[in-house]
Design a protein around this motif. Structure first.
Motif, short mmCIF file in Angstrom:
data_model
loop_
_atom_site.label_atom_id
_atom_site.label_comp_id
_atom_site.label_asym_id
_atom_site.label_seq_id
_atom_site.Cartn_x
_atom_site.Cartn_y
_atom_site.Cartn_z
N MET A 1 0.85 -1.17 0.00
CA MET A 1 0.00 0.00 0.00
C MET A 1 0.89 1.23 0.00
N LYS A 2 0.51 2.18 -0.82
CA LYS A 2 1.25 3.42 -0.95
C LYS A 2 0.48 4.49 -0.19
N LYS A 3 1.12 5.13 0.78
CA LYS A 3 0.44 6.11 1.61
C LYS A 3 0.34 7.44 0.89
N MET A 4 -0.87 7.96 0.86
CA MET A 4 -1.14 9.26 0.23
C MET A 4 -1.86 10.11 1.27
N GLY A 5 -2.55 11.14 0.83
CA GLY A 5 -3.34 11.95 1.74
C GLY A 5 -2.52 13.07 2.36
N ARG A 6 -3.04 13.60 3.46
CA ARG A 6 -2.36 14.70 4.13
C ARG A 6 -2.30 14.40 5.63
N THR A 7 -1.86 15.34 6.41
CA THR A 7 -1.75 15.14 7.85
C THR A 7 -3.13 14.89 8.45
N HIS A 8 -3.25 13.87 9.26
CA HIS A 8 -4.48 13.49 9.94
C HIS A 8 -5.60 13.09 8.98
N ARG A 9 -5.27 12.80 7.75
CA ARG A 9 -6.27 12.35 6.75
C ARG A 9 -5.60 11.34 5.84
N PRO A 10 -5.34 10.12 6.33
CA PRO A 10 -4.62 9.13 5.51
C PRO A 10 -5.47 8.57 4.38
#
Length: 130
Positions: A1-10
């Protein structure tokens, strides 16, 4: 799994990668995604089952988390009916947006007495002129 998103919103993309590449590195193919912030638990994962089956058939090995997703939501997954029901509930949630109620203007009652003398006035003028 590749982590995307922003801080506190994975947000994660389920990807086919070379074992030697870093977690967020170059991917071969993206085969789904996982949104842990989705309110419906069974609607959090979306997978391209046909592509996952292809990669597993040519020797790809899923990570522990992705293996769990494939077991639950893959081609013959154990939670497919629950996933459909959860997506349907999410779809209904988006459709339901109540319209704001504006105050209705009060209807003014027409006064027939005020109009009646105005209508009689030309008739009275005609009889007076004769």
């Amino acid at each position: 799994m590749k982590k995307m998103g922003r801080t506190h919103r994975p947000f994660f993309r389920v990807c086919v990668m070379d074992q030697r590449s870093p977690r967020d590195g170059r991917v071969i193919e993206e085969v789904g995604y996982y949104d842990p912030m989705c309110p419906e638990t069974d609607a959090r994962v979306t997978l391209k089952s046909d592509r996952i089956d292809h990669w597993l058939s040519v020797g790809a090995q899923p990570s522990e988390g992705v293996a769990t997703f494939i077991k639950k939501y893959g081609t013959n997954g154990s939670h497919l009916e629950k996933q459909e029901a959860a997506r349907e509930r999410l779809g209904k949630r988006k459709q339901y947006t109540p319209a704001p109620e504006a105050p209705k203007p009060a209807k003014k009652k027409e006064e027939p007495a005020a109009e009646a003398p105005a209508a009689e006035a030309p008739a009275a003028e005609e009889s007076a002129s004769e």
